[in-house]
Design a protein around this motif. Structure first.
Motif, PDB file in Angstrom:
ATOM      1  N   LEU A 140       0.779  -1.298   0.069  1.00  0.00           N
ATOM      2  CA  LEU A 140       0.250  -0.110   0.075  1.00  0.00           C
ATOM      3  C   LEU A 140       0.917   1.229   0.161  1.00  0.00           C
ATOM      4  O   LEU A 140       2.114   1.211   0.647  1.00  0.00           O
ATOM      5  CB  LEU A 140      -0.828  -0.021   1.165  1.00  0.00           C
ATOM      6  N   ILE A 141       0.457   2.238  -0.819  1.00  0.00           N
ATOM      7  CA  ILE A 141       1.201   3.569  -0.694  1.00  0.00           C
ATOM      8  C   ILE A 141       0.254   4.789   0.055  1.00  0.00           C
ATOM      9  O   ILE A 141      -0.913   4.645  -0.307  1.00  0.00           O
ATOM     10  CB  ILE A 141       1.534   3.946  -2.238  1.00  0.00           C
ATOM     11  N   GLY A 142       1.013   5.485   0.747  1.00  0.00           N
ATOM     12  CA  GLY A 142       0.154   6.473   1.508  1.00  0.00           C
ATOM     13  C   GLY A 142       1.090   7.595   1.008  1.00  0.00           C
ATOM     14  O   GLY A 142       2.290   7.961   0.922  1.00  0.00           O
ATOM     15  N   VAL A 161       5.987  10.528   0.587  1.00  0.00           N
ATOM     16  CA  VAL A 161       5.423   9.456   0.320  1.00  0.00           C
ATOM     17  C   VAL A 161       5.985   8.090   0.873  1.00  0.00           C
ATOM     18  O   VAL A 161       7.267   7.830   0.804  1.00  0.00           O
ATOM     19  CB  VAL A 161       5.446   9.189  -1.296  1.00  0.00           C
ATOM     20  N   GLU A 162       5.046   7.123   1.230  1.00  0.00           N
ATOM     21  CA  GLU A 162       5.771   5.804   2.222  1.00  0.00           C
ATOM     22  C   GLU A 162       4.893   4.662   1.517  1.00  0.00           C
ATOM     23  O   GLU A 162       3.818   4.753   1.366  1.00  0.00           O
ATOM     24  CB  GLU A 162       5.359   6.033   3.656  1.00  0.00           C
ATOM     25  N   LEU A 163       5.751   3.830   1.478  1.00  0.00           N
ATOM     26  CA  LEU A 163       5.200   2.448   0.866  1.00  0.00           C
ATOM     27  C   LEU A 163       5.085   1.427   2.101  1.00  0.00           C
ATOM     28  O   LEU A 163       6.295   1.124   2.709  1.00  0.00           O
ATOM     29  CB  LEU A 163       6.016   1.686  -0.222  1.00  0.00           C
ATOM     30  N   LEU A 206       1.249  -5.094   4.077  1.00  0.00           N
ATOM     31  CA  LEU A 206       0.069  -5.357   4.495  1.00  0.00           C
ATOM     32  C   LEU A 206      -0.227  -5.158   6.051  1.00  0.00           C
ATOM     33  O   LEU A 206      -1.372  -4.834   6.366  1.00  0.00           O
ATOM     34  CB  LEU A 206      -0.772  -6.402   4.053  1.00  0.00           C
ATOM     35  N   ALA A 207       0.955  -5.382   6.816  1.00  0.00           N
ATOM     36  CA  ALA A 207       0.912  -5.079   8.263  1.00  0.00           C
ATOM     37  C   ALA A 207       1.211  -3.749   8.655  1.00  0.00           C
ATOM     38  O   ALA A 207       1.442  -3.218   9.740  1.00  0.00           O
ATOM     39  CB  ALA A 207       1.795  -6.139   8.908  1.00  0.00           C
ATOM     40  N   LEU A 208       1.287  -2.933   7.563  1.00  0.00           N
ATOM     41  CA  LEU A 208       1.544  -1.463   7.704  1.00  0.00           C
ATOM     42  C   LEU A 208       2.613  -1.013   8.262  1.00  0.00           C
ATOM     43  O   LEU A 208       2.974   0.032   9.051  1.00  0.00           O
ATOM     44  CB  LEU A 208       0.322  -0.902   8.494  1.00  0.00           C
ATOM     45  N   LEU A 248      -1.462  -2.460  -4.174  1.00  0.00           N
ATOM     46  CA  LEU A 248      -3.097  -2.625  -4.103  1.00  0.00           C
ATOM     47  C   LEU A 248      -3.601  -1.264  -4.259  1.00  0.00           C
ATOM     48  O   LEU A 248      -4.837  -1.383  -4.845  1.00  0.00           O
ATOM     49  CB  LEU A 248      -3.514  -3.120  -2.921  1.00  0.00           C
ATOM     50  N   GLY A 249      -3.074  -0.103  -4.161  1.00  0.00           N
ATOM     51  CA  GLY A 249      -3.608   1.112  -4.179  1.00  0.00           C
ATOM     52  C   GLY A 249      -2.900   2.293  -3.566  1.00  0.00           C
ATOM     53  O   GLY A 249      -1.814   1.896  -2.791  1.00  0.00           O
TER      54      GLY A 249
END
Length: 415
Positions: A82-84, A94-96, A99-101, A144-145
């Protein structure tokens, strides 16, 4: 998340179960049912779906009190990425995440004053997204997004940045512009929501019913959580506390009104507080918000009287505004978040607590804790990544790509 249909409710339940598993892996279906309030049968079905999607994995059993051993599940950190994206007035970060964040890679792009046209901002975001994918070694197909936080009022359904007063943006089709450069699903929202979700998942609002997350940066706002969930308002505009009136006929705000909270406690307002107190101060770095706030923080640590006075005055304004939130909303916790709060830290917190105590009513104040955000990474990026996760869960038929990379250690642990 809007709960208008049975599919919406199912997505929300799936999201809630995965959130609980991320926070408390490994866990049993029975523990998930107790934590979420869902029936054991519903939890078992949702866990089965998440296992089929490759987001969870079975990790063994635990003994139960005289009964059959309970199967344990955990998030499969390598099951996707996931990218935020945190778009702020002075930078893009930006951080990638896996799935466990856990943070796998990060990239920063500075934005110079006046560099705020949509195409310029999009260029910075696209460059940083490309950078984190390359640095992480994650295959592009496993992403995933991308969750994108942009200042101002956002229509998350259409992907339009409706109004960003600090940039004079009106109805910018930001998601479409980003999609021309980014080949992943894009989910748009604003930093108030992102910070609040980050605190609900991993920070000071975790396990709390009602919380306020005060976002202190160039702009100012208040993310709201009621009943343990994010409050968006009817048009996704809740929390625009920075544009409530603090001083009648006060400073002119970018929104066109006078005396807004933001004009006294946002980074430009803090710079003005300093300029009015000491126009020639060496602490003032004209045109550079970050350098000025960092200089104030260093000055406070060194006992500089000008720095101490500026932080105290800023805290008085901030405390008056927060006391209104305490009296109106009666929250369990008020969290000071974002880069200004992180830079000024404990000295700001102490002064704010004193100022709130002066203005807030005794009964609601006694029930409210005021704290700094404990999240060690960028809370906006973390929260934005959960928007991408929510979007991925809306389509149960889409499986994450095959796992190719091992999970890494958590950089933003639950507190």
């Amino acid at each position: 998340m809007r709960l208008g249909t049975s599919r919406d409710i199912r997505t929300a339940n799936r999201y809630g179960v995965l959130r609980q598993i991320i926070a408390a892996s490994p866990t049993s279906r029975q523990e998930l049912a107790a934590a979420t309030g869902l029936s054991l049968a519903t939890v078992a079905t949702l866990v089965g779906e998440l296992l089929d999607l490759g987001m969870l994995t079975e990790v063994g059993f635990e003994d139960s009190a005289g009964g059959r051993p309970r199967g344990l599940v955990a998030v499969d950190a390598a099951g996707g990425a996931l990218i935020g994206v945190d778009i702020a007035e002075t930078y893009v970060r930006v951080e990638l995440f896996d799935l466990a964040l856990n943070v796998l890679a990060r990239a920063d792009e500075d934005m110079r004053p006046g560099e705020s046209r949509p195409e310029q901002v999009v260029g910075h975001v696209a460059a940083a997204v490309s950078s984190v994918v390359a640095r992480s070694g994650v295959e592009s197909a496993r992403v995933l997004g991308v969750g994108v936080s942009v200042p101002g009022q956002v229509d998350r359904d259409t992907g339009i940045a409706e109004y960003a007063p600090n940039w004079d943006w009106h109805d910018v089709p930001l998601r479409d512009l980003l999609a021309e450069h980014i080949a992943h699903p894009i989910h748009l929202d604003n930093p108030l929501r992102a910070c609040t979700v980050a605190e609900l998942w991993f920070g000071a609002a975790r396990g709390r019913g009602d919380a306020v997350v005060v976002n202190l940066g160039t702009g100012v706002g208040a993310g709201l959580a009621f009943g343990g969930g994010l409050h968006r308002g009817v048009s996704n505009s809740a929390g625009e506390w920075g544009h409530t009136t603090l001083v009648l006929d006060g400073r002119l705000c970018h929104c066109g009104n006078h005396g807004c909270v933001e004009t006294y406690v946002g980074a430009p307002g803090i710079m003005l507080n300093l300029r009015e107190l000491s126009p020639g101060s060496a602490l003032l770095h004209p045109g550079d918000q970050t350098a000025t706030v960092e200089a104030l923080a260093s000055g406070v640590a060194a006992g500089d009287p000008v720095a101490l006075k500026v932080v105290r005055d800023t805290a008085r304004y901030l405390g008056a505004g927060i006391s209104d939130l305490v009296n109106l909303l009666n929250p369990e916790v008020v969290v000071l978040s974002s880069w200004v709060a992180a830079a000024l830290g404990e000295p700001l917190l102490r002064e704010v607590r004193e100022a709130v105590a002066t203005h807030a009513l005794r009964r609601p104040l006694a029930a409210t804790e005021i704290v700094l955000s404990p999240i060690p990474t960028d809370p906006v990026c973390l929260g934005a990544a959960t928007f991408a996760l929510e979007g991925a869960l809306q389509s149960v038929g889409r499986r994450p790509a095959a796992r190719t990379a091992p999970a890494r250690s958590r950089t933003a642990p639950p507190t």
